[in-house]
Scaffold this active site. Structure first.
Site, PDB file in Angstrom:
ATOM      1  N   ASP A 260      50.686 -49.148  64.568  1.00 50.12           N
ATOM      2  CA  ASP A 260      50.224 -48.825  65.934  1.00 50.12           C
ATOM      3  C   ASP A 260      49.723 -49.888  66.753  1.00 50.12           C
ATOM      4  O   ASP A 260      48.903 -49.450  67.728  1.00 50.12           O
ATOM      5  CB  ASP A 260      49.342 -47.775  65.634  1.00 50.12           C
TER       6      ASP A 260
ATOM      7  N   ASP B 143      56.953 -45.419  65.448  1.00 49.33           N
ATOM      8  CA  ASP B 143      56.678 -46.576  66.621  1.00 49.33           C
ATOM      9  C   ASP B 143      56.726 -48.008  66.254  1.00 49.33           C
ATOM     10  O   ASP B 143      56.753 -48.920  67.213  1.00 49.33           O
ATOM     11  CB  ASP B 143      55.124 -46.296  66.848  1.00 49.33           C
TER      12      ASP B 143
ATOM     13  N   ASP C   7      46.275 -36.443  67.453  1.00 49.39           N
ATOM     14  CA  ASP C   7      46.612 -37.697  67.704  1.00 49.39           C
ATOM     15  C   ASP C   7      45.945 -38.970  67.813  1.00 49.39           C
ATOM     16  O   ASP C   7      46.203 -40.008  68.242  1.00 49.39           O
ATOM     17  CB  ASP C   7      47.572 -37.748  69.072  1.00 49.39           C
TER      18      ASP C   7
END
Length: 332
Positions: free
Chosen positions: A129, A166, A306
């Site tokens: 991330d 991601d 999230d």
């Protein structure tokens, strides 16, 4: 899980003649399940997906029943939510190297015994991330061994694997494209010979252009696995995702795909992190007659945050208020 804008972003070698017949059969079986990407037979066609009895939704439903009674509106909504199959996220923080293989085997065996297929998300890539809400992951040296432990458990066990949400979509923003492509390709190489049906994460329709994403997927070895996943942990509506994914498929030699529909019932409002007013999407199911799409999946567990935004707790933690809002908005 983060992006700076709207987030939310075969060929097998010839088998040596010396390989024993049993091993050859295993590899051929695995090959038939998942490659090439253009294969017309959906490997999930006869599949129904596993419901994890230990999910955060199941625990929330049990807590609500104890707190307010099993027939209360809260307990009823959460119990229905917990009854839907959602992916199990494998992170090294929760499933470290010394236990992840055994845990994956246990979960997969339970699914198979129930006549179901487990869906896993691998989420342990180095610099995960890009240091944002879901930061963490393994070191460059540790990562291949962790993936190998998972792959070993899936050598003779069928499962669905979503690979590294991601990772490729954030690579340009994080200025680590070459590292990311290499890391994802390493994971692909380890998982491809197994019985897992593998989908690389491919961002979403408002993040990366189809041509750019297809280039990253091709460089990362998508030709060796089934395909890619879109909208993971995001809110983009299914029509937009289907159009995006079809373009990516066309540019990746017909790679197949799955869409995360867990929270896209009301589409996106342009925010990726705990946006208000969203709704559950269509239930997990195999798809037919939708081009290269194999399934709609709940890859993100509805009700898990999230990140610390819009009033939410730490990324991945249960947020009861959000879970109930999603169910209510979906008409539950």
């Amino acid at each position: 899980m983060h992006s700076s804008g709207s987030r939310t972003g075969l060929v097998l070698g010839i088998i040596a003649l010396a390989v024993p017949v049993l091993a050859l059969g295993t590899f051929v079986s695995a090959f038939a399940l998942q490659v090439p990407g253009g294969q017309t037979v959906n490997p999930l066609a006869t599949t129904s997906f596993y419901v994890n009895p230990s999910s955060s939704a199941a625990q929330a439903a049990a807590d609500a029943a104890e707190r307010s009674g099993a027939t209360s509106a809260e307990a009823t909504a959460l119990s229905r939510l917990a009854a839907q199959p959602a992916a199990i996220w494998l992170t090294p923080e929760k499933y470290p190297l010394d236990t992840v293989g055994e845990e994956v085997a246990t979960i997969t065996d339970a699914a198979i015994k129930d006549g179901k297929t487990a869906v896993f998300v691998l989420y342990g890539i180095p610099n995960r991330d890009c240091g944002n809400f879901s930061s963490g992951g393994l070191s460059v040296l540790e990562y291949p061994g962790w993936v190998q432990a998972i792959a070993t458990s899936l050598t003779l066990r069928e499962a669905v694997v979503i690979l590294e949400p991601d990772a490729l979509s954030l690579a340009t923003q994080c200025n680590n494209v070459e590292e990311r492509v290499h890391e994802v390709h390493t994971a692909v190489d380890l998982l491809a010979p197994t019985r897992a049906t593998v989908y690389l994460d491919a961002g979403h329709s408002e993040w990366i252009a189809p041509s750019a994403m297809a280039g990253l997927l091709n460089r990362s070895g998508i030709a060796s696995v089934r395909g890619f996943a879109t909208n993971v942990s995001n809110y983009m509506d299914s029509a937009a995702e289907h159009a995006y994914a079809q373009q990516v498929s066309d540019l990746t030699n017909g790679a197949h795909y799955v869409i995360d529909t867990s929270r896209n019932g009301a589409g996106s409002n342009g925010e990726w992190c705990n946006p208000p007013g969203r709704a559950l999407g269509v239930l997990p199911s195999v798809v037919s007659n939708q081009g290269a799409q194999d399934a709609n999946l709940w890859i993100k567990q509805p009700g898990e945050s999230d990140g610390t935004c819009n009033g939410g707790p730490t990324a991945g933690d249960w947020w009861n208020a959000q879970a109930l809002a999603l169910t209510k908005a979906a008409g539950w």
